[in-house]
Design a protein around this motif. Sequence first.
Motif, PDB file in Angstrom:
ATOM      1  N   ARG A 180      -5.222   0.078  -6.954  1.00  0.00           N
ATOM      2  CA  ARG A 180      -4.088   0.610  -7.708  1.00  0.00           C
ATOM      3  C   ARG A 180      -3.180  -0.508  -8.218  1.00  0.00           C
ATOM      4  N   LEU A 181      -2.706  -0.307  -9.453  1.00  0.00           N
ATOM      5  CA  LEU A 181      -1.595  -1.091  -9.987  1.00  0.00           C
ATOM      6  C   LEU A 181      -0.444  -0.100 -10.102  1.00  0.00           C
ATOM      7  N   ASP A 205       0.813  -1.224   0.000  1.00  0.00           N
ATOM      8  CA  ASP A 205       0.000   0.000   0.000  1.00  0.00           C
ATOM      9  C   ASP A 205       0.843   1.268   0.000  1.00  0.00           C
ATOM     10  N   ASP A 206       2.114   1.157   0.336  1.00  0.00           N
ATOM     11  CA  ASP A 206       3.008   2.314   0.326  1.00  0.00           C
ATOM     12  C   ASP A 206       4.287   1.929  -0.427  1.00  0.00           C
ATOM     13  N   PRO A 207       4.232   1.932  -1.774  1.00  0.00           N
ATOM     14  CA  PRO A 207       5.384   1.441  -2.534  1.00  0.00           C
ATOM     15  C   PRO A 207       6.647   2.276  -2.324  1.00  0.00           C
ATOM     16  N   VAL A 208       6.475   3.592  -2.130  1.00  0.00           N
ATOM     17  CA  VAL A 208       7.661   4.445  -1.951  1.00  0.00           C
ATOM     18  C   VAL A 208       8.360   4.093  -0.627  1.00  0.00           C
ATOM     19  N   GLY A 209       7.555   3.920   0.428  1.00  0.00           N
ATOM     20  CA  GLY A 209       8.124   3.544   1.722  1.00  0.00           C
ATOM     21  C   GLY A 209       8.743   2.158   1.680  1.00  0.00           C
ATOM     22  N   TRP A 210       8.032   1.245   1.047  1.00  0.00           N
ATOM     23  CA  TRP A 210       8.511  -0.146   0.962  1.00  0.00           C
ATOM     24  C   TRP A 210       9.863  -0.206   0.237  1.00  0.00           C
ATOM     25  N   LEU A 211       9.933   0.451  -0.917  1.00  0.00           N
ATOM     26  CA  LEU A 211      11.195   0.427  -1.669  1.00  0.00           C
ATOM     27  C   LEU A 211      12.277   1.209  -0.942  1.00  0.00           C
ATOM     28  N   GLY A 212      11.876   2.273  -0.254  1.00  0.00           N
ATOM     29  CA  GLY A 212      12.839   3.043   0.527  1.00  0.00           C
ATOM     30  C   GLY A 212      13.515   2.178   1.586  1.00  0.00           C
ATOM     31  N   ARG A 213      12.728   1.316   2.217  1.00  0.00           N
ATOM     32  CA  ARG A 213      13.303   0.441   3.245  1.00  0.00           C
ATOM     33  C   ARG A 213      14.273  -0.565   2.632  1.00  0.00           C
ATOM     34  N   HIS A 214      14.177  -0.769   1.327  1.00  0.00           N
ATOM     35  CA  HIS A 214      15.095  -1.685   0.642  1.00  0.00           C
ATOM     36  C   HIS A 214      16.204  -0.931  -0.091  1.00  0.00           C
ATOM     37  N   GLY A 215      16.344   0.371   0.180  1.00  0.00           N
ATOM     38  CA  GLY A 215      17.486   1.107  -0.348  1.00  0.00           C
ATOM     39  C   GLY A 215      17.237   1.866  -1.641  1.00  0.00           C
ATOM     40  N   TRP A 216      15.963   1.983  -2.062  1.00  0.00           N
ATOM     41  CA  TRP A 216      15.669   2.598  -3.355  1.00  0.00           C
ATOM     42  C   TRP A 216      14.872   3.885  -3.181  1.00  0.00           C
TER      43      TRP A 216
END
Length: 281
Positions: free
Chosen positions: A263-264, A221-232
Amino acid sequence: MTWNTQSSFTAFTVAVERQLESQRSDRLFRDDLAEAFVAAGPSHLSASISEHAPVMSGYLALRTRHFDDWLLERTNSGIPQVVILAAGLDARAYRLPLPADTRVFEIDLPEVVAFKENVLAQLGTEPTCAVTMVGADLREDWPNTLVNSTSFDRTVATAWLVEGVLPYLSDADNDRLLDDVFRLSTPHSHLAAEHVNSAITRFAKEGPGRVVASHWKSAVDDPVGWLGRHGWLATVADQATVAREVDRSLPAVLDQAKTGNARLWWISCERGGEVGSRPTR
Ligand code: SAM
């Protein structure tokens, strides 16, 4: 040949949509190989496609064009190496004018890679740059295969493309996959990914999309946060703008007036600093 999993079978759904799009006079891309893949595919294909078609119609063509443009921009700006995870019957290494010295690595399940290599060998089609196909399961130790069995160079920047697969993997598999991608990426590497949110999982399971969504195992539900936690450092595409820029109407599945909060996500990222978890296998 036998197609063991629904998720590998979905590679054909995308190929059919690319074939149909290629026949349009106002096509967003031309994929001549799609027809050959579909013709060589399993005989029960058409039934599955007709189940998927009402949901994905128009969506896959726009998605393909969006990620085509993303990839061309990255390779034209000097990124020498591309890894397409869950490449399926993607023919970008054959149909896009990638710089001739680009090296493309495609990973998918062994049965899909074998099928694809067989069709390509029969056609005698040449890629526009060097391409290496790797049969591996993304839930297992694919980095080991990529690093030790191919000429993948972990000292140069990579453009990673992860399209059409994350919902089919579990949250834990996706977290591990992103950590692996980060670990194999130099600074200035880029990543593009598609994922879904939990609202579309609920929406699609109730509507005609249930055939597709019943195989989904994860959502974010929060792709920016999720990817941020993985370094992106991630940004999410505004799909209405993407559609407008290529003169297409917004596919129904992307129209929030029809789908509510569903959302996709189309996400593009740059590798940040030394953040995120970095597990070793
Ligand atoms: N990215 C391609 C495209 O857009 O044309 C293919 C998308 S298709 C919907 C999903 C792909 O994911 C299939 O080719 C399938 O074989 C692959 N896939 C699913 N699970 C996988 C796994 N565990 N490891 C590797 N590939 C997988």
